[in-house]
Design a protein around this motif. Structure first.
Motif, PDB file in Angstrom:
ATOM      1  N   THR A   1       0.640  -1.580  -0.272  1.00  0.00           N
ATOM      2  CA  THR A   1       0.099   0.062  -0.389  1.00  0.00           C
ATOM      3  C   THR A   1       1.015   1.015  -0.055  1.00  0.00           C
ATOM      4  OG1 THR A   1      -0.749  -0.264   2.582  1.00  0.00           O
ATOM      5  CG2 THR A   1      -1.782  -0.738   1.512  1.00  0.00           C
TER       6      THR A   1
ATOM      7  N   ARG B   1       1.886   1.303  -3.572  1.00  0.00           N
ATOM      8  CA  ARG B   1       1.371   2.430  -5.119  1.00  0.00           C
ATOM      9  C   ARG B   1       0.658   3.787  -4.344  1.00  0.00           C
ATOM     10  NH1 ARG B   1      -1.786  -0.199  -8.411  1.00  0.00           N
ATOM     11  NH2 ARG B   1      -0.881  -2.346  -7.346  1.00  0.00           N
ATOM     12  N   THR B   2       1.433   4.346  -3.462  1.00  0.00           N
ATOM     13  CA  THR B   2       0.797   5.728  -2.751  1.00  0.00           C
ATOM     14  C   THR B   2       2.153   6.691  -2.978  1.00  0.00           C
ATOM     15  OG1 THR B   2      -0.601   5.322  -0.545  1.00  0.00           O
ATOM     16  CG2 THR B   2       0.575   7.026  -1.256  1.00  0.00           C
TER      17      THR B   2
END
Length: 124
Positions: A104, A107-108
């Motif tokens: 996560t 992906r950010t």
């Protein structure tokens, strides 16, 4: 002039000769560790043994060596600054990082790079 052209032509023709005794390299087999590392660093998801056998034309797939190389390649590529640069360049999020522990956050970082890259291309 003719005396210079004929020897020069002969010299050029002999330079293009192929050595008939050159031997074909011997096949040493697939380096499955490097294949896995290359797949991960190219952002490709881990391949099945069947697809590896078909892609490399080698039915003896060493799955453990492939996965070890894949793990090392994933550790190199799945870093925030690296995926940020991929996003900045307009590349898709690497599938090899989908299974990372910090997916996560990666992906950010990738999305920030993608947004900045898109914004910069609009300004140009």
């Amino acid at each position: 002039m003719r005396l210079i052209v004929i020897p020069l032509l002969g010299l050029l023709l002999t330079a293009c000769q192929i050595d008939p005794y050159t031997h074909q390299p011997t096949w040493t087999g697939t380096d499955w560790y490097d294949a896995g590392k290359e797949d991960a660093m190219n952002g490709v998801a881990a391949k099945s043994s069947e697809s590896l056998a078909a892609n490399f034309n080698d039915p003896k797939v060493d799955r453990s060596a492939y996965l070890s190389g894949y793990k090392e390649g994933r550790e190199k590529i799945c870093q925030e600054n690296f995926v940020y640069a991929w996003g900045l360049a307009g590349k898709i999020f690497p599938a090899s990082c989908d299974t990372a522990d910090n997916a996560t956050q990666l992906r950010t970082a990738w999305q920030q790079g993608m947004d900045e890259g898109t914004k910069a291309s609009r300004l140009n």
